[in-house]
Write an enzyme that holds these catalytic residues in place. Sequence first.
Site, PDB file in Angstrom:
ATOM      1  N   ASP B 210       0.990  -1.239   0.180  1.00  0.00           N
ATOM      2  CA  ASP B 210       0.155   0.061  -0.236  1.00  0.00           C
ATOM      3  C   ASP B 210       0.968   0.936   0.120  1.00  0.00           C
ATOM      4  O   ASP B 210       1.557   1.644   0.875  1.00  0.00           O
ATOM      5  CB  ASP B 210      -1.197  -0.227   0.684  1.00  0.00           C
ATOM      6  N   HIS B 211       1.313   2.127  -1.100  1.00  0.00           N
ATOM      7  CA  HIS B 211       2.262   3.035  -1.615  1.00  0.00           C
ATOM      8  C   HIS B 211       1.890   4.315  -0.348  1.00  0.00           C
ATOM      9  O   HIS B 211       3.211   4.361   0.078  1.00  0.00           O
ATOM     10  CB  HIS B 211       2.379   2.988  -3.212  1.00  0.00           C
ATOM     11  N   HIS B 273      -5.487   2.419   1.836  1.00  0.00           N
ATOM     12  CA  HIS B 273      -5.325   3.765   2.334  1.00  0.00           C
ATOM     13  C   HIS B 273      -5.412   4.653   3.763  1.00  0.00           C
ATOM     14  O   HIS B 273      -4.464   4.098   4.270  1.00  0.00           O
ATOM     15  CB  HIS B 273      -4.999   4.851   0.672  1.00  0.00           C
TER      16      HIS B 273
END
Lengths: 330, 523
Positions: B210-211, B273
């Site tokens: 999950d960047h 996110h």
Amino acid sequence: MSVETIVAELHRLREAQSDHEVMGSTAATSTLIVRCAAAPNATGVSEAARRMAIAHGARLILLISGKGNVQANVCAFCGREGTETVCCEQITLPVDAGDPSAVLGDVDQLLLQGLPGYLWWNGRGLDQPLFSGLRRTAKRIVVDTSVEDGDGAGLVELQRILEREPHARLWDLAWLRNAPWREMAARLFDDPARAKTLASLEAVEVEGEALADAALIAGWIGTQLGYAVSKKSAQFKTPTGGRVSFTYARSAGSESVERIRLRVRDATFQAERQGNSVFLSVRSGGEQRGRCEPFVQCATEQLVSDALFGLGAESAFRQSLKLAARLVSR
Amino acid sequence: MTTTTTVAAPRVDGEQNPLRAGLPSSRITDPCTIVLFGATGDLTMRMLMPALYSLRVHDMLPADFAIVGYSRTQWSDDQFREAMKRSIQQFGADVGAPEGAIWDDFVRRLSYISGDFDDVACYESLRKHLEEDLSEFQTRGNVLYYLATPPVVFGEIVKHLDLAKLGPEDTKGWCRLVIEKPFGTDLVSARKLQSQIERVFSEKQIYRIDHYLGKEPVQDLLALRFSNVIFEPLWNYRYIKSVQITAAETVGVEQRGGYYDRAGALRDMIQNHVINLMTLVAMEPPVSADADALRDEKFKVLRATRPIPAGRMDEFAVRGQYGEGEVAGKEAPAYRSEPDVGAKSNTETFAAVKLSIDNWRWGGQVPFYLRSGKRLKRKNSEIAIEFRNVPHRLFGEMGDQFEANSLVVRIQPEEGISLSFNAKYPGQAMHIRTVSMDFAYGSGFGTKGAPAYERLLADAMRGNQTLFTRWDAVEAAWEVVTPVLEYWEDTRAKDFPNYAAGSQGPKAADELLAREGEAWRQL
């Protein structure tokens, strides 16, 4: 110039800035004290100090020692920090060669009260009363043991200071400058098969400009491997009772360290500076294998800035210094 | 007399390199081959390849590494290398031009396999590549598979890795799997995908990326909470009135209309996110900074998240879809006019939910408002902690015009932290005004953090799972949002489009907070 005159000048500068509507905020979050010798290096140091003052919002007090016709003066300078224009005050004070400590009283009065002070002690003289006096005003200090007179005398003095003042936040540029060499030495043993061979380390050899650099690298290796130092023989003692020698070879005109060589029972591991690279090699049984790695070293200004405004405490430095000072104080 | 100085330190023990202990984490030490599935796709071009090259330029990649691209596009090795060079030129902003000795060394380590993800022969070809890399680039058999493909083929790829004996059981070194979001499309599909993957890879080998979690301010949230003594005593229902977490974008669906129309804002942003951010805000202090200690606490937050009651969805969740409008002075089309989007699409481009956490710290009394949307007025991702007001107003009518304290962690575009508090306005009267202390990362430290993908790729190669999401948390997050998804799928939104591109979002979102006497922070 008396302190009263300096303070009045600072006040006048602030008013002038306000009258001329200089678009920028005046930095007043700390005091950065920089001591340096008179020309030729004072210009470079003061320019670096100004950049640091802008980046960290500091009043700059520049202490110029040594020969030269330096007059006390006050000025302001501005620079961009991100999207902001930041203006800082600079006070330059000459250090009287006959009575260096005389300037201490002025410095004390010119510190921004209640805000931290930072000291970059540029040059020799860790045993000077002026350094001792300035230490009391500074929250963090950076020095450079590699420029001290005598073989490793700076290391011994620094260790002595830290033994007396264990809570001092004191950094050595010689240590900070050698960070890439510690990384290179570690890379020699990243292969698990090679890591095992460190158990049979017999000799640490470092070639470079100053003994302080070499001894700090050896001290770090000793720290990592759990060694002690015998004061009598200036050798390492391993946890199993073995002996590991330390040799320093001076290469004049070089930058800091040129080569690290670690001899184990059946092989020699070496990291050698070659221009912008370091050649990492292993010689074993008459055969040599190696590869080049890029060598990236931070500028002194960055190292000083990190030490004064960024780095946290690092026990590895203290421990390595302790061993390094032992190694050089025969 | 002989005196000695001794220091406690790690001894030479086992296969660990004792010289590396305590060094700042710079270069990744383990050699490896990185296999990029989806090597010609947008993610590889925009993010992964520039990140890998940047790691190489900054001397972070291991001395021995290789990269294998795998995709359907019929390319040769040279075509792949050329395409990757172009991607670095276009998207690798801070790494300089790909040329010179570093590029030459990097590019010779790239190779390519073209084929379908279910083509057995291609996996045989992959095996040969890995064996060649082992011999030519001394990769020690370590392999990192990165699934940068559409989610629909995740299970297929893992199955074929296993069939071709390229999984962890059969590789010579370590074997890790990095999976892009979304992990499933709902609770059922996520569980199915997990069962496919866990037949081959153990949880310790799976890196669900999950960047957002790789972004500097997200990690600073941990530093803020757990390295300052002043916040923790206030970090509970007694002092915090509400928490708002926003992930607002000005862009539309761009080239992802086909994917997005099947996903929507709740799946695309909130489920991963935004909920991840919520867990970092709400969790208890972990016992250590290691991966599982942190992830244990995040999971506990999700376990304590109160399910949204069936039959009352509209009180807790709001959706929106943008119509035409103007964003930053430019006309923007309606969502339903975007490429690959149905003219009667029921997909939400805005989602807002109100959640509560039933545990000792939050007592179910602090609403966590989460919102995310496309084509909003301003790009803004932030976490806003709104504190309760003072219990007694001391300064009378004139002094009463002040707001409660708030602490805002800005994630993008300008990373930083702001704390608002109240101060007396100069003068004889007791006027109180709200002022703000601002910390901006850009100027605060004078140095840049690593971009999210660089950090996460490096962590995966190092075997550090701290910033990757564990299955239990993924499953729990789906449990939170799936009832809403099902409700929205079953109930057509009659008012779509219900907000203009370039606005603050739908009116219903404002009403969600207005019912509690609150309001969203302005975008």
